[in-house]
Design a protein around this motif. Structure first.
Motif, short mmCIF file in Angstrom:
data_model
loop_
_atom_site.label_atom_id
_atom_site.label_comp_id
_atom_site.label_asym_id
_atom_site.label_seq_id
_atom_site.Cartn_x
_atom_site.Cartn_y
_atom_site.Cartn_z
N GLN A 123 0.79 -1.24 0.00
CA GLN A 123 0.00 0.00 0.00
C GLN A 123 0.82 1.28 0.00
OE1 GLN A 123 -3.30 0.17 2.75
NE2 GLN A 123 -3.26 -2.04 2.99
N MET A 124 2.14 1.18 0.15
CA MET A 124 2.94 2.38 0.35
C MET A 124 2.97 3.33 -0.86
SD MET A 124 6.72 0.80 0.45
CE MET A 124 7.79 1.17 -0.91
N ASN A 125 2.62 2.87 -2.04
CA ASN A 125 2.58 3.74 -3.21
C ASN A 125 1.20 4.30 -3.49
OD1 ASN A 125 5.37 3.57 -3.91
ND2 ASN A 125 5.00 1.49 -4.61
N ASN A 126 0.27 4.04 -2.59
CA ASN A 126 -1.08 4.57 -2.71
C ASN A 126 -1.02 6.09 -2.60
OD1 ASN A 126 -3.70 5.50 -2.17
ND2 ASN A 126 -4.25 3.65 -1.05
N PRO A 127 -1.51 6.82 -3.58
CA PRO A 127 -1.42 8.28 -3.54
C PRO A 127 -2.25 8.92 -2.43
CG PRO A 127 -2.75 7.59 -5.41
CD PRO A 127 -2.18 6.34 -4.79
N ASP A 128 -3.11 8.14 -1.80
CA ASP A 128 -3.97 8.68 -0.74
C ASP A 128 -3.31 8.63 0.64
OD1 ASP A 128 -6.02 9.23 -2.56
OD2 ASP A 128 -6.81 7.20 -2.36
N VAL A 129 -2.10 8.11 0.73
CA VAL A 129 -1.42 8.03 2.02
C VAL A 129 -0.10 8.79 1.98
CG1 VAL A 129 -2.46 5.79 2.59
CG2 VAL A 129 -0.21 5.86 1.55
N VAL A 130 0.33 9.21 3.16
CA VAL A 130 1.61 9.88 3.32
C VAL A 130 2.44 9.05 4.29
CG1 VAL A 130 2.77 11.98 4.14
CG2 VAL A 130 0.55 12.15 2.96
N ILE A 131 3.68 8.78 3.92
CA ILE A 131 4.58 8.04 4.80
C ILE A 131 5.41 9.05 5.58
CG2 ILE A 131 6.49 6.40 4.95
CD1 ILE A 131 5.50 5.31 2.20
N LEU A 132 5.26 9.03 6.91
CA LEU A 132 6.07 9.88 7.77
C LEU A 132 7.18 9.03 8.36
CD1 LEU A 132 3.55 12.08 9.83
CD2 LEU A 132 4.84 12.68 7.78
N ASP A 133 8.40 9.34 8.01
CA ASP A 133 9.58 8.65 8.54
C ASP A 133 10.03 9.45 9.76
OD1 ASP A 133 12.18 7.67 9.06
OD2 ASP A 133 12.39 7.06 6.97
N THR A 134 9.88 8.84 10.94
CA THR A 134 10.13 9.56 12.19
C THR A 134 11.53 9.33 12.75
OG1 THR A 134 9.18 7.78 13.53
CG2 THR A 134 7.68 9.51 12.77
N ARG A 135 12.41 8.71 11.96
CA ARG A 135 13.79 8.53 12.41
C ARG A 135 14.52 9.87 12.31
NH1 ARG A 135 16.19 4.68 8.51
NH2 ARG A 135 14.85 5.84 7.09
N ASP A 136 15.68 9.97 12.95
CA ASP A 136 16.43 11.23 12.90
C ASP A 136 16.93 11.47 11.48
OD1 ASP A 136 19.07 10.05 12.51
OD2 ASP A 136 19.06 9.57 14.64
N HIS A 137 17.36 12.70 11.22
CA HIS A 137 17.75 13.08 9.86
C HIS A 137 18.90 12.22 9.32
CE1 HIS A 137 15.07 16.41 9.25
NE2 HIS A 137 15.42 16.96 10.40
#
Length: 100
Positions: free
Chosen positions: A12-26
């Motif tokens: 599902q990660m390429n679904n345009p209706d979702v946003v992936i928030l990567d919460t790891r440090d920069h």
């Protein structure tokens, strides 16, 4: 808060209706991240809620999934549709390596 397995996340990660928030440090984000992920480190996320849209679905990703579970609960408590990715990037990389 909802949760999703890394296997279902990969589908599902390429679904345009979702946003992936990567919460790891920069640093961790720069070292290895999903191209469509948005970097929002755990320490800054509570101060950046105004940047998020309550009409979107957010897949919350951390290194091992522990922080993402806490942050997904926090976002849900604040009215966002947040989905915790179980096992985080570590589990995702393992799954991606087995199907590659």
């Amino acid at each position: 808060m909802n949760s999703i397995s890394v296997q279902d996340f990969a589908l599902q990660m390429n679904n345009p209706d979702v946003v992936i928030l990567d919460t790891r440090d920069h640093g961790a984000f720069e070292e290895n991240h999903l191209p469509q992920a948005v970097s929002m480190p755990a320490t800054s996320l509570p101060n950046r809620l105004s940047e998020l849209d309550k009409d979107k679905t957010y897949f919350i990703l951390s290194h091992s999934g522990r922080r993402s579970e806490i942050l997904a609960n926090f976002l849900t408590d604040n009215g966002f549709n947040a989905v915790h990715v179980i096992g985080g990037m570590r589990a995702y990389r393992h799954v991606a390596a087995t199907v590659a």
